[in-house]
Scaffold this active site. Structure first.
Site, PDB file in Angstrom:
ATOM      1  N   HIS A 143      -1.936  -3.211   0.929  1.00 49.09           N
ATOM      2  CA  HIS A 143      -0.468  -3.149   0.987  1.00 49.09           C
ATOM      3  C   HIS A 143       0.126  -4.373   0.261  1.00 49.09           C
ATOM      4  CE1 HIS A 143       3.499  -2.703   3.090  1.00 49.09           C
ATOM      5  NE2 HIS A 143       3.485  -4.007   2.951  1.00 49.09           N
ATOM      6  N   GLU A 144      -0.403  -5.535   0.545  1.00 51.78           N
ATOM      7  CA  GLU A 144       0.128  -6.753  -0.080  1.00 51.78           C
ATOM      8  C   GLU A 144      -0.148  -6.763  -1.585  1.00 51.78           C
ATOM      9  OE1 GLU A 144       2.151  -8.480   1.399  1.00 51.78           O
ATOM     10  OE2 GLU A 144       1.743  -7.903   3.461  1.00 51.78           O
ATOM     11  N   HIS A 147       2.430  -4.898  -3.370  1.00 49.34           N
ATOM     12  CA  HIS A 147       3.636  -5.706  -3.580  1.00 49.34           C
ATOM     13  C   HIS A 147       3.461  -6.610  -4.800  1.00 49.34           C
ATOM     14  CE1 HIS A 147       6.074  -4.543  -0.289  1.00 49.34           C
ATOM     15  NE2 HIS A 147       5.352  -5.074   0.667  1.00 49.34           N
ATOM     16  N   GLU A 224       8.637  -0.838   1.259  1.00 50.96           N
ATOM     17  CA  GLU A 224       7.536  -0.903   2.226  1.00 50.96           C
ATOM     18  C   GLU A 224       6.756   0.410   2.244  1.00 50.96           C
ATOM     19  OE1 GLU A 224       6.453  -3.576   3.687  1.00 50.96           O
ATOM     20  OE2 GLU A 224       8.093  -4.741   2.835  1.00 50.96           O
TER      21      GLU A 224
END
Lengths: 300, 183
Positions: A143-144, A147, A224
């Protein structure tokens, strides 16, 4: 929205925020200057100050954020899983491995910062690293990394630093108003403070919603969901992230070093306010509900 | 505008299109090569860990000669393999022999307690993850390239310009399954 227009939209928004920030802050100093009959000096000062802080926020946002969060570099020896999981997922994504930092805090959370994939940082709390197993950690790191790849890190790090700067500047201006005002009225008695107090109130009233709206404008909650989805595409295992989100959100501890200006960086809201604690919190709600994110991940 | 001008313009446009297509495909192809050397690095790391592992286990389980030989042979096969398909096969073969090696190691509690062995096991598991992830990156690049040369109108020119479909790096099925740990 695909990842490529996500990247260009993030870069465009970053520019927009820089310009907005310079305008608002310079205008603000200009108005204050009018009050003191030296508007051009204040204007120049405001311009230098705002351009200077955008430049600093571009190049040093990651360092500033890591410093305020109290993060320390993570070594492979001490944080084997964190280190190797990041290394592996960076391989799978064709990115260079981001720098890794750790916050010593039992509240599980993580964030990414930096200005581009080559200057990226992923930071996790020791609570997160202790509580998650490897598959869950993979979900969070993926997930990071999304980003990082999307340039979300650029936009959100800059917003964090500029919002912090606005808070600092308004605080500072209040003081200068206070002392300036008193200096001007030193022959009068303390009744002269009342209009100043009113100005202070107005300043605070104006600044806070602007700041909140800025964050809201910049930090769309969609990002998100997008990061969840592309993270799941990377690990091929959405359940890992879903389980991690469950663990993170069921933990009642707030993260001590997180502030309102950095909250939007984290994978879930680190402040953990109760639902009805204050109207300002709902303005700052930068994260979609965890239940909804888990539901979507489970249905993948 | 007469017919020759139109023809010239059409020809120039076609050449420009061909140049663009060619360069795009070259970029994709180079990316595949880079991704493949990424797998290679991890496979080499994996192969490098094995002699140490075998030595450590030998210290406790001297009699399992056959298994050691199998592992060593699979390792040297992997080192000498060429091309995605051969390498994938050799790697899968090595995975199979390592499985029996660890099954043997299970029977020696002292070996299980050896910190050196535990460290090697951890390193090996991590390297296997890295092989899997670099393979994923490689395959997604191959997918992009293969799709591109099969899509109209690129497919009309791809073979003419000398671009062929690339091989995937195949994983064996059970290896890629995630291990679910339930408490």
């Amino acid at each position: 929205m695909t990842i490529y227009n996500q990247i260009s939209s993030n870069k465009a928004r970053t520019w927009l925020i820089f310009i907005l920030f310079v305008f608002i802050l310079t205008g603000f100093f200009f108005l204050i200057g009018k009050l003191f009959d030296s508007s051009s000096a204040y204007l120049v000062f405001g311009l230098i100050f705002s351009i200077g802080s955008t430049a600093v926020s571009y190049f040093y946002s990651d360092k500033i954020i890591l410093f305020t969060a109290g993060a320390k570099p993570a070594t492979k020896k001490d944080f084997f899983d964190f280190y190797t999981v990041t290394e592996n997922l960076a391989i799978a994504d064709g990115l260079s491995k981001p720098k890794l930092y750790v916050i010593n805090d039992p509240s599980p959370n993580a964030f990414a910062t930096g200005r581009n994939p080559k200057h990226a940082v992923i930071c996790a709390t020791t609570g997160l690293l202790d509580k998650l197993d490897r598959a869950e950690l993979e979900g969070v790191i993926a997930h990071e990394l999304s980003h990082v790849k999307n340039y979300d890190i650029l936009l959100s790090s800059i917003v964090a630093v500029l919002v912090g700067t606005v808070a600092l500047a308004s605080n500072w201006l209040m003081r200068s108003l206070w002392w300036g005002g008193i200096g001007r009225r030193d022959s009068e008695d303390r009744e002269g403070i009342n209009p100043i107090m009113m100005i202070l109130g107005i300043v605070a009233l104006i600044i806070t919603p602007i700041v909140a709206t800025l964050i809201q404008l910049a930090i769309s909650r969609k990002r998100e969901f997008l990061a969840d989805a592309s993270g799941a595409l990377l690990t091929r295992y959405p359940n890992g992230l879903a389980r991690a989100l469950e663990k993170i959100s069921s933990d009642p501890e707030p993260l001590r070093t997180a502030t309102a200006s950095t909250a939007h960086l984290f994978i879930t809201n680190p402040l953990k306010q109760k639902k009805a604690s204050s109207w300002i919190i709902s303005l700052f709600s930068t994260h979609p509900s965890v239940e909804e994110r888990i539901k979507i991940l489970r249905s993948m | 505008m007469n017919i020759t001008t139109i023809l010239i313009v059409a020809a120039v446009l076609l050449v420009l299109y061909l140049i663009g297509t060619y360069n795009g495909l070259v970029v994709l192809k180079t990316r595949i090569q880079e991704a493949f050397s990424g797998i290679d690095v991890q496979l080499k790391r994996r192969a490098d860990l094995i002699p140490n592992l075998v030595e450590t286990i030998k210290g406790y389980a001297k009699h399992e000669k056959e298994i050691f030989e199998n592992v060593t042979k699979a390792r040297s096969n992997l080192m000498s393999a060429k091309g995605p398909q051969e390498k994938a096969e050799a790697n899968n073969q090595l995975t199979g022999t390592l499985k029996s090696l660890f099954a043997v190691a299970e029977a020696y509690p002292q070996l299980q307690a050896n910190s050196n062995f535990k460290e090697l096991q951890r390193q090996l598991e991590d390297t296997e993850d890295k092989v899997a992830y670099s393979r994923q990156f490689y395959n997604s690049n191959v997918l992009e390239y293969n799709t591109k040369i099969k899509i109209f109108p690129t497919n009309l020119f791809a073979s003419m310009l000398g671009f062929k479909e690339n091989e995937f790096f195949a994983a064996n099925e059970e290896e890629r399954k995630k291990v679910e740990v339930k408490f």
